[in-house]
Design a protein around this motif. Structure first.
Motif, PDB file in Angstrom:
ATOM      1  N   GLN A  78      -5.977   4.755 -14.959  1.00 13.05           N
ATOM      2  CA  GLN A  78      -6.995   3.800 -14.487  1.00 13.05           C
ATOM      3  C   GLN A  78      -6.366   2.508 -13.954  1.00 13.05           C
ATOM      4  OE1 GLN A  78     -10.463   4.480 -14.608  1.00 13.05           O
ATOM      5  NE2 GLN A  78      -9.919   6.530 -15.246  1.00 13.05           N
ATOM      6  N   PRO A  80      -4.433   0.680 -10.153  1.00  9.94           N
ATOM      7  CA  PRO A  80      -4.353   0.886  -8.699  1.00  9.94           C
ATOM      8  C   PRO A  80      -3.185   1.820  -8.346  1.00  9.94           C
ATOM      9  CG  PRO A  80      -4.443  -1.460  -9.260  1.00  9.94           C
ATOM     10  CD  PRO A  80      -4.257  -0.724 -10.542  1.00  9.94           C
ATOM     11  N   PRO A  81      -3.278   2.516  -7.197  1.00  4.62           N
ATOM     12  CA  PRO A  81      -2.247   3.491  -6.818  1.00  4.62           C
ATOM     13  C   PRO A  81      -0.820   2.938  -6.841  1.00  4.62           C
ATOM     14  CG  PRO A  81      -4.142   3.721  -5.384  1.00  4.62           C
ATOM     15  CD  PRO A  81      -4.432   2.540  -6.262  1.00  4.62           C
ATOM     16  N   GLU A  83       0.535   0.785  -8.719  1.00  2.00           N
ATOM     17  CA  GLU A  83       1.023   0.715 -10.101  1.00  2.00           C
ATOM     18  C   GLU A  83       1.286   2.115 -10.665  1.00  2.00           C
ATOM     19  OE1 GLU A  83      -0.964  -1.592 -13.566  1.00  2.00           O
ATOM     20  OE2 GLU A  83      -1.338  -2.677 -11.696  1.00  2.00           O
ATOM     21  N   ALA A 133      -6.952   9.389  -6.731  1.00  2.00           N
ATOM     22  CA  ALA A 133      -7.587   8.074  -6.852  1.00  2.00           C
ATOM     23  C   ALA A 133      -9.017   8.124  -6.333  1.00  2.00           C
ATOM     24  CB  ALA A 133      -6.796   7.039  -6.071  1.00  2.00           C
ATOM     25  N   GLY A 135     -12.089   5.058  -5.432  1.00  2.00           N
ATOM     26  CA  GLY A 135     -12.498   3.659  -5.476  1.00  2.00           C
ATOM     27  C   GLY A 135     -11.361   2.715  -5.828  1.00  2.00           C
ATOM     28  N   GLY A 136     -10.135   3.029  -5.359  1.00  2.00           N
ATOM     29  CA  GLY A 136      -8.997   2.126  -5.586  1.00  2.00           C
ATOM     30  C   GLY A 136      -8.397   2.210  -6.978  1.00  2.00           C
ATOM     31  N   VAL A 137      -8.855   3.183  -7.768  1.00  2.00           N
ATOM     32  CA  VAL A 137      -8.319   3.331  -9.126  1.00  2.00           C
ATOM     33  C   VAL A 137      -7.830   4.767  -9.301  1.00  2.00           C
ATOM     34  CG1 VAL A 137      -8.985   3.442 -11.559  1.00  2.00           C
ATOM     35  CG2 VAL A 137      -9.736   1.530 -10.160  1.00  2.00           C
ATOM     36  N   VAL A 138      -6.665   4.910  -9.912  1.00  2.00           N
ATOM     37  CA  VAL A 138      -6.129   6.249 -10.138  1.00  2.00           C
ATOM     38  C   VAL A 138      -6.791   6.859 -11.367  1.00  2.00           C
ATOM     39  CG1 VAL A 138      -4.058   7.581 -10.676  1.00  2.00           C
ATOM     40  CG2 VAL A 138      -3.971   5.773  -8.952  1.00  2.00           C
ATOM     41  N   GLU A 139      -7.533   7.939 -11.101  1.00  2.00           N
ATOM     42  CA  GLU A 139      -8.267   8.637 -12.169  1.00  2.00           C
ATOM     43  C   GLU A 139      -7.354   9.602 -12.899  1.00  2.00           C
ATOM     44  OE1 GLU A 139     -11.306   8.165 -12.909  1.00  2.00           O
ATOM     45  OE2 GLU A 139     -12.100   7.049 -11.196  1.00  2.00           O
TER      46      GLU A 139
END
Ligand code: BTN
Length: 257
Positions: A78, A80-81, A83, A133, A135-139
């Motif tokens: 959770q 950003p890509p 990171e 990812a 919405g800008g968050v890595v799931e």
């Protein structure tokens, strides 16, 4: 997808991991993507004795006969890509420490940017982190790792080796049992303390630091000095004119070694 059946007996791993042990699969990364999309939890670890379509970085093949280690770990950071890309270094330090514990004292173990493990300059292990990812968050990060335990392919465009060739007397189960707790512990450290300790440990193992390096990008080849890793994991390339380029993707060659 290839036919697969569960393996028995299973290696002993810390409770963080839910082990899916398979005889044969197309690719442990592919299988874990399928499971991730179906809602598998963080810590799901797919391990296969062989892969029929193992893949490496940049769409290359990863030949995967029985006797070597093929695993993929599901993480759900959770973040950003940019990171999440640091997770490849988490795996590299965990693998380096595991190999150190299995190898006799002499072989020179090192990490090559971004995510290769070398013994005396020859590749023993590769890492393939793949992020999903939204919405800008890595799931989900499917963190694939291949280790040449018993054998290594001939006729590669680079030098390769295996843990066995370097003197380790360990089967795949033993290597998995050495890697897993270190992966968990370095991942936890990264979550709690950020990239700094991972970066520092990776630099302990780094090959070619301060030395000439060639970086092959899609459209150009850059030459310079490997000046270090920046705070995000990019390779800091010092050019002949004293300028610096931060490299986030590319193939790196160390002429000296
Ligand atoms: C590289 O090119 O260096 C990365 C190699 C990664 C190979 C591993 S084996 C387990 C996992 N499943 C795959 O299909 N690839 C990775």
């Amino acid at each position: 997808m290839s036919l697969s059946r569960p393996l028995n007996p299973q290696p002993a791993l810390p409770p963080f991991f839910s082990l899916i042990a398979l005889e044969s699969i197309d690719s442990t990364n592919e299988e874990l993507h399928r499971r991730a999309r179906a809602g598998a939890p963080e810590g799901t670890l797919v391990w296969a004795r062989e892969q029929t379509r193992g893949r490496g970085r940049r769409g290359r093949d990863w030949r995967s006969p029985p006797g070597n280690l093929y695993l993929s770990l599901l993480l759900r950071p959770q973040v950003p890509p940019a990171e999440a890309a640091q997770i490849g270094f988490v795996a590299a330090v965990a693998l380096a420490e595991a190999f150190e514990s299995l190898l006799p004292a002499a072989p020179r173990l090192s990490c090559k940017w971004p995510n290769d493990l070398l013994i005396d300059g020859a590749k023993v292990s590769g890492i393939l982190p793949e992020a999903e990812a939204a919405g800008g968050v890595v799931e989900a990060v499917v963190l694939g790792m291949g280790v040449n335990v018993a054998s290594f392919p001939a006729e590669l465009p680079y030098r390769a080796t295996s843990l066995a060739a370097a003197g380790a007397e360990a089967g795949v189960e033993t290597v998995l049992e050495a890697v897993a707790p270190r992966l968990q512990s370095w991942y936890r450290r990264w979550r709690e303390e950020g990239f700094a300790p991972v970066r520092c440990r990776w630099l302990d193992f780094a090959t070619g630091l301060g030395e000439p390096v060639e970086v092959r990008l899609e459209r150009e080849v850059l030459r310079g000095r490997f000046a270090g890793l920046d705070a995000s994991g990019a390779l800091d390339l010092e050019l002949a004119d004293g300028g610096h380029r931060l490299i986030t993707a590319g193939d790196v060659f160390h002429p000296a070694g």
